[in-house]
Enzyme design. Structure first.
Site, short mmCIF file in Angstrom:
data_model
loop_
_atom_site.label_atom_id
_atom_site.label_comp_id
_atom_site.label_asym_id
_atom_site.label_seq_id
_atom_site.Cartn_x
_atom_site.Cartn_y
_atom_site.Cartn_z
CE LYS A 1 -3.80 -2.47 0.62
NZ LYS A 1 -4.93 -2.57 -0.28
CE LYS B 1 -3.41 -9.76 -3.16
NZ LYS B 1 -3.85 -8.37 -3.30
CG ASN B 2 1.82 -7.00 -8.00
OD1 ASN B 2 2.00 -7.58 -9.06
ND2 ASN B 2 2.78 -6.27 -7.47
CG ASP B 3 -4.00 -3.72 -3.48
OD1 ASP B 3 -4.00 -2.81 -2.65
OD2 ASP B 3 -4.83 -4.66 -3.44
CD GLU B 4 -7.73 -4.78 -5.21
OE1 GLU B 4 -6.90 -5.31 -4.45
OE2 GLU B 4 -8.40 -3.80 -4.90
CG HIS C 1 -7.82 -9.99 -5.49
ND1 HIS C 1 -8.96 -9.25 -5.65
CD2 HIS C 1 -7.23 -9.54 -4.36
CE1 HIS C 1 -9.06 -8.38 -4.65
NE2 HIS C 1 -8.02 -8.52 -3.85
CG HIS D 1 -8.38 -12.83 -1.56
ND1 HIS D 1 -7.94 -11.76 -0.82
CD2 HIS D 1 -7.36 -13.15 -2.39
CE1 HIS D 1 -6.70 -11.44 -1.18
NE2 HIS D 1 -6.33 -12.28 -2.13
CE LYS E 1 -10.48 -3.34 2.91
NZ LYS E 1 -9.38 -2.53 2.41
#
Ligand code: CAP
Ligand code: MG
Ligand code: MG
Ligand code: MG
Length: 477
Positions: free
Chosen positions: A166, A192-195, A287, A321, A329
């Site tokens: 992030k 991980k890379n973010d989506e 993802h 996931h 969250k």
């Protein structure tokens, strides 16, 4: 109270061809079985609506057609059970309907395709699905599993500790790699890379891969521990996706040190299965960004987290996931997220309506089944003999988790056989990413030593600061 017989008598001749409430043995191996929550549209009763759903999702359409044949009628999906109190209908699909060669998108085009748009229903949600052994042997199932990753990392009996870099987007490739390095040196296993990470002008794909390799090499030499990075290979087309996979494989990463992440909902099942078939030696990371439009508990139209997860395992992803059961969250409940997680991890597991044994052998021999089931989530037998059954698929648990919440998630999960990826949970730490990683490792150590986290934090400053921060900080609102 409406009686079943009245409902049956209300069916027209076309609808009758898609209902058989006396189907002798739905579990005989001929059918994929589905349970839907269904509320009919304004003009039809529930059985009429269910028969229209069965027609549209198998061989039929809104009117009886004269081109039907005696054989085509044997391919009709059949409503075989109904629960009027709970608005539930069970539909059996002859699985010979489906594209041969283990095609997942084809099945979903039937059972969560047109029918989600039909006027005849005001609510239609696929809650659970059951695959017969004779069907399972047509599908890939996972090849490279969490057990392979555990072996590579030499990490057993605890969750794989991961993060998502992030901010979600906006770092240059060098800055991105710095964050990876800090997390790995802080003791984390998996980044991980973010989506949405792809080939952005401020972080070109090639540079990102190159810098991650440098960061990983440095972190491995500093820590003496293996590390893994999950690269998002989602792309505009298959050639670009494969190009990105090959770029990673030719960048010098040793086998096991990289995973391929795919945004399975937005990139699609063909991309998922292409990765599984081209790269059986790589952890395929699904993802599920976008799944909420189908799965959110309050959505009346769509499918459950369990259904999505079961098809991911059938397709052969190594991990998907599955949510944080409301601990993090994202919306989700133990009834949804934990049932899904167990449903893809274990060899035999209770779904919402079906018990699924992931065996490929009709009448699987009981001893072997007991052996595999006893060894709850490691399936030693299946590691080498995947002809016997579909290997495990790893729950990946993310979404707003932080070190303070790790134990409460493990308690609701009931095991540690998963990957957790914490983004804000690590990078919001007051002392930065390395401290955030240390806090995560310390929280896990506290759990493994059965020590209360507050107690453990007394001589673990990074954890103590994490507790202070996350206990006080409001969710990013
Ligand atoms: C989590 C995350 C994941 C979500 C996906 C995000 O970041 O990277 O994509 O967890 O949800 O972008 O929000 P944080 P799920 O750790 O900072 O929340 O895992 O439920 O599919
Ligand atoms: Mg059509
Ligand atoms: Mg994300
Ligand atoms: Mg967050």
């Amino acid at each position: 109270m409406v009686q079943i017989n009245d409902l049956i008598n209300s069916l027209n001749s076309k609808q009758q061809a898609y209902v058989n409430l006396e189907l002798p043995n739905p579990h005989n191996g001929e059918y994929l079985l589905c349970v839907f929550h269904l509320v009919s549209g304004d003009k039809l009763n529930i059985l009429q609506a269910a028969s229209e759903v069965a027609a549209e999702s198998s061989t039929g359409t809104n009117f009886k057609v004269n081109t039907e044949t005696p054989f085509s009628q044997t391919m009709n999906a059949l409503v075989y059970k109904i629960d009027l109190d709970q608005n539930l209908v069970w539909i059996a699909y002859p699985w010979r309907l489906f594209d041969r060669g283990g095609n997942i998108q084809n099945i979903l085009t039937y059972i969560v395709g047109n029918i989600l748009g039909m006027k005849e229903v005001s609510a239609l949600k696929l809650l659970d699905v059951w695959f017969p052994p004779s069907m399972l042997e047509q599908y890939d199932g996972p090849s490279y599993t969490l057990d392979h990753m555990r072996e590579y990392l030499d990490v057993y009996d605890r969750p794989i500790l991961g993060t998502i870099v992030k901010p979600k987007m906006g770092l240059t490739s060098a800055e991105y790699a710095e964050v990876c390095y800090d997390f790995w040196v802080g003791g984390g296993d998996f980044v991980k890379n973010d989506e949405p990470q792809a080939n952005q002008d401020f972080c070109p794909y090639e540079k990102m891969v190159e810098h991650v390799k440098e960061a990983m090499d440095k972190a491995v030499s500093v820590t003496g521990k293996k590390k893994v990075h999950s690269f998002n290979v989602s792309a505009a087309d298959f050639d670009t996706m494969v190009y990105r996979c090959e770029l990673i494989r030719n960048a010098g990463f040793e086998p096991g040190s990289y995973a391929f992440l795919i945004d399975g909902i937005t990139a699609g099942w063909m991309a998922v299965q292409t990765l599984r078939r081209k790269y059986p030696d790589v952890f395929i990371h699904f993802h599920r960004a976008g799944h909420g439009s189908f799965t959110r508990p309050e959505n009346p139209i769509g499918f459950s987290v369990l259904v999505l997860s079961k098809f991911a395992r059938l397709a052969g992803v190594s991990g998907i996931h599955t949510g944080t059961a409301g601990v993090g969250k994202m919306k989700g409940t133990p009834e949804d997220d934990i049932v899904a997680a167990h449903g893809i991890l274990y060899f035999k597991s209770e779904g919402h309506f079906f018990e699924q044994t992931w065996t490929k052998i009709m009448g699987f021999d009981k001893d072997t089944e007991d052996l595999i089931t006893e060894d709850r989530s490691h399936h030693r037998i299946l590691v080498d003999d995947s002809w016997r059954g579909i290997k495990k698929c790893c729950p990946i648990v993310s979404g707003g988790l932080n070190p303070v919440r790790l134990k409460s998630f493990i308690d609701v999960m009931g095991n540690v056989d998963f990957i957790t990826t914490m983004g804000s949970g690590v990078h919001s730490h007051p002392d930065g990413t390395q401290a955030g990683a240390k806090a995560l490792v310390q929280a896990c150590d506290a759990y493994l030593q059965n020590i209360d986290i507050e107690e453990y934090a007394k001589d673990h400053p990074e954890l103590s600061k994490s507790i202070e921060y996350f206990s006080k900080a409001k969710e990013g609102i």
